[in-house]
Design an enzyme around this catalytic site. Structure first.
Site, PDB file in Angstrom:
ATOM      1  N   ASP A 161      -6.576  61.732 -20.997  1.00 28.97           N
ATOM      2  CA  ASP A 161      -6.096  60.416 -21.417  1.00 28.97           C
ATOM      3  C   ASP A 161      -6.269  60.148 -22.911  1.00 28.97           C
ATOM      4  O   ASP A 161      -7.389  60.118 -23.417  1.00 28.97           O
ATOM      5  CB  ASP A 161      -6.843  59.300 -20.681  1.00 28.97           C
ATOM      6  CG  ASP A 161      -6.926  59.508 -19.178  1.00 28.97           C
ATOM      7  OD1 ASP A 161      -7.286  60.612 -18.745  1.00 28.97           O
ATOM      8  OD2 ASP A 161      -6.667  58.542 -18.448  1.00 28.97           O
TER       9      ASP A 161
ATOM     10  N   GLU B 228      -1.476  57.366 -20.852  1.00 28.61           N
ATOM     11  CA  GLU B 228      -1.369  56.022 -20.293  1.00 28.61           C
ATOM     12  C   GLU B 228      -2.239  54.983 -21.005  1.00 28.61           C
ATOM     13  O   GLU B 228      -2.052  53.793 -20.766  1.00 28.61           O
ATOM     14  CB  GLU B 228      -1.681  56.050 -18.797  1.00 28.61           C
ATOM     15  CG  GLU B 228      -3.120  56.238 -18.438  1.00 28.61           C
ATOM     16  CD  GLU B 228      -3.575  55.162 -17.447  1.00 28.61           C
ATOM     17  OE1 GLU B 228      -2.746  54.491 -16.840  1.00 28.61           O
ATOM     18  OE2 GLU B 228      -4.789  55.006 -17.323  1.00 28.61           O
TER      19      GLU B 228
ATOM     20  N   ASN C  86      -2.536  54.160 -13.841  1.00 27.57           N
ATOM     21  CA  ASN C  86      -2.573  52.761 -13.424  1.00 27.57           C
ATOM     22  C   ASN C  86      -2.175  51.786 -14.519  1.00 27.57           C
ATOM     23  O   ASN C  86      -1.888  50.617 -14.232  1.00 27.57           O
ATOM     24  CB  ASN C  86      -3.959  52.392 -12.880  1.00 27.57           C
ATOM     25  CG  ASN C  86      -5.060  52.617 -13.893  1.00 27.57           C
ATOM     26  OD1 ASN C  86      -5.223  53.726 -14.411  1.00 27.57           O
ATOM     27  ND2 ASN C  86      -5.833  51.590 -14.186  1.00 27.57           N
ATOM     28  N   HIS C  87      -2.141  52.230 -15.778  1.00 21.50           N
ATOM     29  CA  HIS C  87      -1.679  51.364 -16.865  1.00 21.50           C
ATOM     30  C   HIS C  87      -0.225  51.662 -17.261  1.00 21.50           C
ATOM     31  O   HIS C  87       0.207  51.292 -18.355  1.00 21.50           O
ATOM     32  CB  HIS C  87      -2.581  51.518 -18.088  1.00 21.50           C
ATOM     33  CG  HIS C  87      -3.961  50.966 -17.897  1.00 21.50           C
ATOM     34  ND1 HIS C  87      -4.205  49.616 -17.762  1.00 21.50           N
ATOM     35  CD2 HIS C  87      -5.167  51.579 -17.791  1.00 21.50           C
ATOM     36  CE1 HIS C  87      -5.500  49.405 -17.592  1.00 21.50           C
ATOM     37  NE2 HIS C  87      -6.112  50.590 -17.601  1.00 21.50           N
TER      38      HIS C  87
ATOM     39  N   HIS D 120      -4.520  61.097 -11.114  1.00 23.21           N
ATOM     40  CA  HIS D 120      -5.127  60.006 -11.885  1.00 23.21           C
ATOM     41  C   HIS D 120      -5.907  59.154 -10.893  1.00 23.21           C
ATOM     42  O   HIS D 120      -5.326  58.369 -10.123  1.00 23.21           O
ATOM     43  CB  HIS D 120      -4.023  59.204 -12.570  1.00 23.21           C
ATOM     44  CG  HIS D 120      -4.503  58.311 -13.660  1.00 23.21           C
ATOM     45  ND1 HIS D 120      -4.797  58.781 -14.920  1.00 23.21           N
ATOM     46  CD2 HIS D 120      -4.758  56.992 -13.691  1.00 23.21           C
ATOM     47  CE1 HIS D 120      -5.183  57.785 -15.686  1.00 23.21           C
ATOM     48  NE2 HIS D 120      -5.183  56.671 -14.954  1.00 23.21           N
TER      49      HIS D 120
ATOM     50  N   HIS E 179      -8.328  59.765 -15.759  1.00 23.26           N
ATOM     51  CA  HIS E 179      -8.653  58.352 -15.550  1.00 23.26           C
ATOM     52  C   HIS E 179     -10.099  57.988 -15.850  1.00 23.26           C
ATOM     53  O   HIS E 179     -10.352  56.914 -16.390  1.00 23.26           O
ATOM     54  CB  HIS E 179      -8.310  57.881 -14.129  1.00 23.26           C
ATOM     55  CG  HIS E 179      -8.686  56.444 -13.866  1.00 23.26           C
ATOM     56  ND1 HIS E 179      -8.055  55.385 -14.486  1.00 23.26           N
ATOM     57  CD2 HIS E 179      -9.632  55.887 -13.061  1.00 23.26           C
ATOM     58  CE1 HIS E 179      -8.585  54.246 -14.067  1.00 23.26           C
ATOM     59  NE2 HIS E 179      -9.559  54.511 -13.211  1.00 23.26           N
TER      60      HIS E 179
ATOM     61  N   HIS F 247     -12.198  59.400 -17.947  1.00 24.49           N
ATOM     62  CA  HIS F 247     -12.434  59.552 -19.387  1.00 24.49           C
ATOM     63  C   HIS F 247     -13.678  60.368 -19.743  1.00 24.49           C
ATOM     64  O   HIS F 247     -14.030  60.462 -20.922  1.00 24.49           O
ATOM     65  CB  HIS F 247     -12.520  58.191 -20.098  1.00 24.49           C
ATOM     66  CG  HIS F 247     -11.243  57.416 -20.072  1.00 24.49           C
ATOM     67  ND1 HIS F 247     -11.043  56.289 -20.847  1.00 24.49           N
ATOM     68  CD2 HIS F 247     -10.087  57.601 -19.373  1.00 24.49           C
ATOM     69  CE1 HIS F 247      -9.829  55.805 -20.620  1.00 24.49           C
ATOM     70  NE2 HIS F 247      -9.242  56.585 -19.723  1.00 24.49           N
TER      71      HIS F 247
END
Length: 269
Positions: free
Chosen positions: A8, A39, A67-68, A152, A177, A179
């Site tokens: 990400d 994302e 999700n974003h 993710h 996701h 991180h």
């Protein structure tokens, strides 16, 4: 086949680091395919067309989301016309964009898919069933030469279960996701390369890429406070590097990659 996957991108720090690093990584590792999860690239929340174009121009072949995906409304018309940008496959029918794509790589076909987990996440369609339906028409080493899946998801348990579910049917499963790069890069018994989370491309002097004070106060006070903002220090570029067997499409090697910033460096040789 050589595949480079970067985790990400978080904010300006992360995207500047990725854009700066990609030409050198391409020269050093000679990847046939570069996939980047983008994302969180737009100030930590979502992706804009301008940023997508910049990362693709720097050397990424495919961008994935999560999700974003829809935090920046301007991405909706863009994703409809950009086959190199994927959103999670298990969004309901009728959602803009696509969850998987076939890409030509040095005369070979690679299927890239993006799925999203459901544990502690949005209540989407089942990612296990979604990928089963996809793989029913794309057989490794018969109709495609490699298959890469970005899952993710929040929970390591769901990512692991997913990887075991597709072991032997895909080349690579990489989690995104959370991180934080995990230390479990390995090849499963069926030949699928797996790492629970690739880690982020962002500033680790932070709380998963966000400025520390605001994030800490949310835990201490249990109040939302101001909108979280990305940390802006030097970023670490994190990802995984995978080599696949041309005859089977299965993985021969997986190695973590960490470049710059505050984490210990790791570079596949």
């Amino acid at each position: 086949m050589r595949i480079l996957f970067l985790g990400d991108i978080v904010g300006r720090s992360g995207r500047d680091a990725v854009i700066a690093a990609l030409p050198g990584l391409r020269a050093r590792l000679s990847p046939d395919l570069v996939i980047v999860n983008a994302e969180n690239a737009a100030h930590g929340f979502g992706l804009t067309p301008e940023i997508a174009r910049a990362v693709l121009a720097a050397g990424a072949d495919v961008l994935t989301l999560g999700n974003h995906a829809w935090d920046r409304r301007e991405i909706i018309p863009y994703i409809e016309g950009e086959p190199h940008l994927l959103r999670p496959l298990n969004y309901p029918p009728g959602t803009p964009g696509r969850g998987a794509g076939l890409f030509s790589v040095s005369g070979r076909k690679v299927l890239v898919a993006n799925v999203m987990g459901r544990l502690y996440m949005d209540a989407l369609d089942c990612p296990f069933r979604a990928v089963d339906a996809l793989l029913a028409s794309h057989a490794l080493a018969r109709t495609v030469d490699a298959i890469v899946i970005d899952i993710h998801a929040e929970a390591s348990s769901e990512k692991c279960a997913f990887a075991w579910h597709v072991d032997g049917r895909v080349s690579v499963v990489v989690g995104t996701h959370t991180h934080i790069p995990t230390a479990d890069a390995r090849i499963l018994p069926g030949g699928t390369a797996f790492q629970s989370d690739a880690g982020m491309c962002g500033d680790y002097d932070s709380v998963i890429g966000m400025q520390k004070e605001g994030a800490m106060q949310r835990f201490i006070r249990k109040l939302p406070g101001e909108r979280l903002a990305p940390a802006e220090g030097e970023a670490t570029v994190c990802g995984v590097f995978v080599e696949t067997d041309d005859a089977t499409g299965l993985a021969r090697r997986i190695a973590p990659l960490r470049l710059g910033g505050r984490l210990a460096s790791a570079m596949p040789e």
